[in-house]
Scaffold this motif. Sequence first.
Motif, mmCIF file in Angstrom:
data_model
loop_
_atom_site.group_PDB
_atom_site.id
_atom_site.type_symbol
_atom_site.label_atom_id
_atom_site.label_comp_id
_atom_site.label_asym_id
_atom_site.label_seq_id
_atom_site.Cartn_x
_atom_site.Cartn_y
_atom_site.Cartn_z
ATOM 1 N N GLY A 154 34.120 35.738 38.635
ATOM 2 C CA GLY A 154 35.175 34.845 39.105
ATOM 3 C C GLY A 154 35.162 34.623 40.602
ATOM 4 O O GLY A 154 35.859 33.742 41.107
ATOM 5 N N SER A 155 34.374 35.417 41.342
ATOM 6 C CA SER A 155 34.357 35.277 42.800
ATOM 7 C C SER A 155 32.976 34.945 43.360
ATOM 8 O O SER A 155 32.838 34.811 44.588
ATOM 9 C CB SER A 155 34.863 36.561 43.471
ATOM 10 O OG SER A 155 36.241 36.733 43.233
ATOM 11 N N GLN A 156 31.986 34.847 42.512
ATOM 12 C CA GLN A 156 30.647 34.545 43.043
ATOM 13 C C GLN A 156 29.686 34.183 41.917
ATOM 14 O O GLN A 156 29.905 34.517 40.767
ATOM 15 C CB GLN A 156 30.087 35.733 43.827
ATOM 16 C CG GLN A 156 30.127 37.039 43.083
ATOM 17 C CD GLN A 156 28.809 37.721 42.758
ATOM 18 O OE1 GLN A 156 28.818 38.847 42.304
ATOM 19 N NE2 GLN A 156 27.677 37.078 42.949
ATOM 20 N N GLU A 214 39.234 53.843 44.707
ATOM 21 C CA GLU A 214 39.485 52.850 45.760
ATOM 22 C C GLU A 214 38.962 51.460 45.394
ATOM 23 O O GLU A 214 39.318 50.466 46.016
ATOM 24 C CB GLU A 214 38.769 53.270 47.061
ATOM 25 C CG GLU A 214 39.218 54.584 47.662
ATOM 26 C CD GLU A 214 38.392 55.774 47.175
ATOM 27 O OE1 GLU A 214 37.987 55.785 45.996
ATOM 28 O OE2 GLU A 214 38.158 56.692 47.977
ATOM 29 N N ALA A 215 38.058 51.403 44.419
ATOM 30 C CA ALA A 215 37.297 50.171 44.147
ATOM 31 C C ALA A 215 38.182 48.991 43.768
ATOM 32 O O ALA A 215 39.182 49.151 43.067
ATOM 33 C CB ALA A 215 36.288 50.442 43.027
ATOM 34 N N GLY A 216 37.762 47.808 44.174
ATOM 35 C CA GLY A 216 38.419 46.571 43.771
ATOM 36 C C GLY A 216 37.986 46.153 42.376
ATOM 37 O O GLY A 216 36.947 46.572 41.884
ATOM 38 N N GLY A 217 38.803 45.302 41.737
ATOM 39 C CA GLY A 217 38.464 44.795 40.409
ATOM 40 C C GLY A 217 38.720 45.832 39.328
ATOM 41 O O GLY A 217 39.454 46.808 39.538
ATOM 42 N N ALA A 272 27.140 55.160 44.867
ATOM 43 C CA ALA A 272 28.563 55.300 45.200
ATOM 44 C C ALA A 272 29.202 53.923 45.349
ATOM 45 O O ALA A 272 28.639 53.026 45.988
ATOM 46 C CB ALA A 272 28.711 56.075 46.508
ATOM 47 N N ALA A 273 30.397 53.755 44.753
ATOM 48 C CA ALA A 273 31.141 52.498 44.878
ATOM 49 C C ALA A 273 32.609 52.791 45.060
ATOM 50 O O ALA A 273 33.139 53.755 44.496
ATOM 51 C CB ALA A 273 30.941 51.636 43.630
ATOM 52 N N GLY A 274 33.269 51.942 45.862
ATOM 53 C CA GLY A 274 34.709 52.081 46.043
ATOM 54 C C GLY A 274 35.069 52.428 47.465
ATOM 55 O O GLY A 274 34.865 53.562 47.899
ATOM 56 N N GLY A 275 35.574 51.458 48.202
ATOM 57 C CA GLY A 275 36.077 51.708 49.550
ATOM 58 C C GLY A 275 35.023 51.680 50.641
ATOM 59 O O GLY A 275 35.336 51.939 51.804
ATOM 60 N N ILE A 276 33.769 51.357 50.299
ATOM 61 C CA ILE A 276 32.705 51.341 51.313
ATOM 62 C C ILE A 276 32.691 49.950 51.961
ATOM 63 O O ILE A 276 32.454 48.948 51.286
ATOM 64 C CB ILE A 276 31.334 51.665 50.672
ATOM 65 C CG1 ILE A 276 31.392 53.056 50.027
ATOM 66 C CG2 ILE A 276 30.221 51.573 51.709
ATOM 67 C CD1 ILE A 276 30.206 53.367 49.125
ATOM 68 N N ALA A 277 32.966 49.923 53.267
ATOM 69 C CA ALA A 277 33.151 48.632 53.930
ATOM 70 C C ALA A 277 32.339 48.490 55.209
ATOM 71 O O ALA A 277 32.295 47.424 55.810
ATOM 72 C CB ALA A 277 34.634 48.417 54.253
ATOM 73 N N SER A 331 40.942 43.295 45.037
ATOM 74 C CA SER A 331 40.494 43.878 46.305
ATOM 75 C C SER A 331 40.462 45.382 46.158
ATOM 76 O O SER A 331 41.320 45.962 45.478
ATOM 77 C CB SER A 331 41.458 43.498 47.437
ATOM 78 O OG SER A 331 41.134 44.227 48.619
ATOM 79 N N GLY A 332 39.499 46.011 46.827
ATOM 80 C CA GLY A 332 39.515 47.460 46.936
ATOM 81 C C GLY A 332 40.536 47.884 47.971
ATOM 82 O O GLY A 332 41.189 47.053 48.616
ATOM 83 N N GLN A 333 40.677 49.201 48.136
ATOM 84 C CA GLN A 333 41.669 49.707 49.090
ATOM 85 C C GLN A 333 41.253 49.485 50.533
ATOM 86 O O GLN A 333 42.061 49.649 51.434
ATOM 87 C CB GLN A 333 41.910 51.202 48.855
ATOM 88 C CG GLN A 333 42.685 51.489 47.578
ATOM 89 C CD GLN A 333 42.929 52.956 47.367
ATOM 90 O OE1 GLN A 333 42.158 53.797 47.821
ATOM 91 N NE2 GLN A 333 43.984 53.290 46.657
HETATM 92 C C1 LIG Z 1 36.637 40.541 43.005
HETATM 93 C C2 LIG Z 1 35.972 41.646 42.240
HETATM 94 C C3 LIG Z 1 35.422 41.373 40.983
HETATM 95 C C4 LIG Z 1 34.725 42.370 40.295
HETATM 96 N N1 LIG Z 1 34.105 42.047 39.117
HETATM 97 C C5 LIG Z 1 33.249 42.944 38.542
HETATM 98 C C6 LIG Z 1 32.399 42.545 37.477
HETATM 99 O O1 LIG Z 1 32.407 41.395 37.035
HETATM 100 N N2 LIG Z 1 31.560 43.473 36.962
HETATM 101 C C7 LIG Z 1 31.492 44.759 37.454
HETATM 102 O O2 LIG Z 1 30.680 45.552 36.963
HETATM 103 N N3 LIG Z 1 32.289 45.155 38.476
HETATM 104 C C8 LIG Z 1 33.148 44.276 39.035
HETATM 105 N N4 LIG Z 1 33.909 44.661 40.127
HETATM 106 C C9 LIG Z 1 33.887 46.079 40.584
HETATM 107 C C10 LIG Z 1 32.654 46.363 41.451
HETATM 108 O O3 LIG Z 1 31.519 46.526 40.627
HETATM 109 C C11 LIG Z 1 32.771 47.637 42.298
HETATM 110 O O4 LIG Z 1 33.098 48.744 41.494
HETATM 111 C C12 LIG Z 1 33.764 47.541 43.432
HETATM 112 O O5 LIG Z 1 33.737 46.278 44.049
HETATM 113 C C13 LIG Z 1 33.456 48.597 44.491
HETATM 114 O O6 LIG Z 1 34.536 48.818 45.351
HETATM 115 P P1 LIG Z 1 34.847 47.925 46.669
HETATM 116 O O7 LIG Z 1 35.405 46.651 46.125
HETATM 117 O O8 LIG Z 1 35.850 48.757 47.384
HETATM 118 O O9 LIG Z 1 33.549 47.722 47.399
HETATM 119 C C14 LIG Z 1 34.628 43.686 40.836
HETATM 120 C C15 LIG Z 1 35.215 43.956 42.079
HETATM 121 C C16 LIG Z 1 35.870 42.956 42.790
HETATM 122 C C17 LIG Z 1 36.436 43.282 44.153
#
Ligand SMILES: Cc1cc2nc3c(=O)[nH]c(=O)nc-3n(C[C@H](O)[C@H](O)[C@H](O)COP(=O)(O)O)c2cc1C
Length: 353
Positions: free
Chosen positions: A23-25, A179-182, A215-220, A325-327
Motif C-alpha cells: 500500500g505504500s510502494q 517497535e516495527a511499523g505495519g 533485525a527489524a523494528g525501530g532502525i532508522a 509507522s514504526g516507533q
Molecule cells: C507502511 C508499512 C507497510 C508494511 N507492509 C508490510 C508488508 O506488506 N509485508 C511485510 O512483510 N511487512 C510489512 N511491514 C513491516 C516491515 O516488514 C517491517 O517489519 C517494519 O517496517 C520494520 O520496522 P520499521 O518500520 O521500524 O523499520 C510494513 C511496515 C510499514 C511501515
Amino acid sequence: MPAHALSSLFDVRLPLIQAPMAGSQGAALALAVCAAGGLGSLPAAMLTPEALQAELQRLRSQAAGPWNVNFFCHTPPVPDAAAEARWRAALRPFYDEAGIDPTKVPAGAGRVPFSHTMADVLEPFAPPVVSFHFGLPAPDLLARVKSWSSRVLSSATTVEEAQWLQAHGADAVIAQGLEAGGHRGMFLTDALGTQLGTLALVPQIVAAVQVPVIAAGGIADAAGVRAAMALGAAGVQVGTAYLCCPEATTSAVHRAALHSAAARHTELTTLFSGRPARGIVNRLMETLGPLNPAAPAFPLATAAVAPLRAHFEALGRGDCSPLWSGQNASGCQNRPAADITAALAEGFSDRAG
Ligand SMILES: Cc1cc2nc3c(=O)[nH]c(=O)nc-3n(C[C@H](O)[C@H](O)[C@H](O)COP(=O)(O)O)c2cc1C
C-alpha cells in the motif's frame, strides 16, 4: 566493508533489506534500493495477479541485482454477517458524519494470501528472494518456491516463531521487534504480551537458531544499524525510514503525519485490517480504541473503513487512514532512497560510534 552472511546468502553488496510495505510502494522503491546496493522488496499482498506480473517485469528488466517479493500467508476467515454488522454499527458515527450509507459499502478481503495462482505468476521470474509475513505457506506451495532456488524469508516476533520458521524451511529469519511499523508478523500466538522489543528479541533469536537473523523494528539510522549488528544480527530490514522517499507511493496525509509531532505516538491497532499493526494514532483509533473487539477477523475490517478513509483524505485529513509507522519515524526524509540507503550503510562500516 566486512563480509556478512546475509550478503553472501542474497549476493547483495549491503546486508540491508528495504522492508516490503503493501500500500505504500511498488517496484520503483525496490529498484532504487537495489541500485544503491541493498535488497529491494516488492510487497504483493494487495496486488492482483495482473498487477504483480507487471511489477515483476519491471524488476526483472531493471534491477541491478537480486530483489525480494513479499506475500502474506494468513488463512482467510469465513465471512460472518453478524460480525460485519457489529463492525458497521461501531463505525456508524463516522458514516453519519461523512454522509455515507453503510448498506452501500461493499464487503471484501482487500489482501489475499499467497496461492498457487500467485505462484503461477512468480514461476517464470524465479525471484531471487521470496519473503512471507504471518508464517510460511502450506508445504506444497513452499516446495514450489524452493524449486526455483528462491531464498525464503519470514518474520518472527518470538523465539518460538523463529525456531518454527527454521524448522519449516526458512533460509533466514527476520526478527521483528515490537517497535516495527505495519502488521505484527505474529503467527503462533495472538497474545500481544508475548511481543518483545528489538533489543530483547534479536539476541535471543540469534542464540536459538542457526540461520541468519535479520533485525527489524525501530532502525532508522547508522547507529541503529550498528546496534542491531552488535546484537548478532546478520543484517537489517528497514521500513518506516523509506516511507517519505519520492520513490514510495505513501499518501500525502500519511507523509504529513510522519513528518509531524503526531508520529511520536504510535499504537498497535486492529481497526484497519483485523490484525494488530502499528500506526500513528488518529481520530478513529482515539474514538473506538485501537484494539476495539468489534473489528472483524483479518483482513475483513478493511472494506468497511475504506470509504471513510477516502472521504477524510479528500479533505486532507487522516482521521480514518492507516498511518502505518514504526516507533522511530526520525529517519523519514524527503530524500531519494539511494540517500537513505547510503546513510544506513554507514552502520556497516568498521568505524566505531
Ligand atoms: C507502511 C508499512 C507497510 C508494511 N507492509 C508490510 C508488508 O506488506 N509485508 C511485510 O512483510 N511487512 C510489512 N511491514 C513491516 C516491515 O516488514 C517491517 O517489519 C517494519 O517496517 C520494520 O520496522 P520499521 O518500520 O521500524 O523499520 C510494513 C511496515 C510499514 C511501515
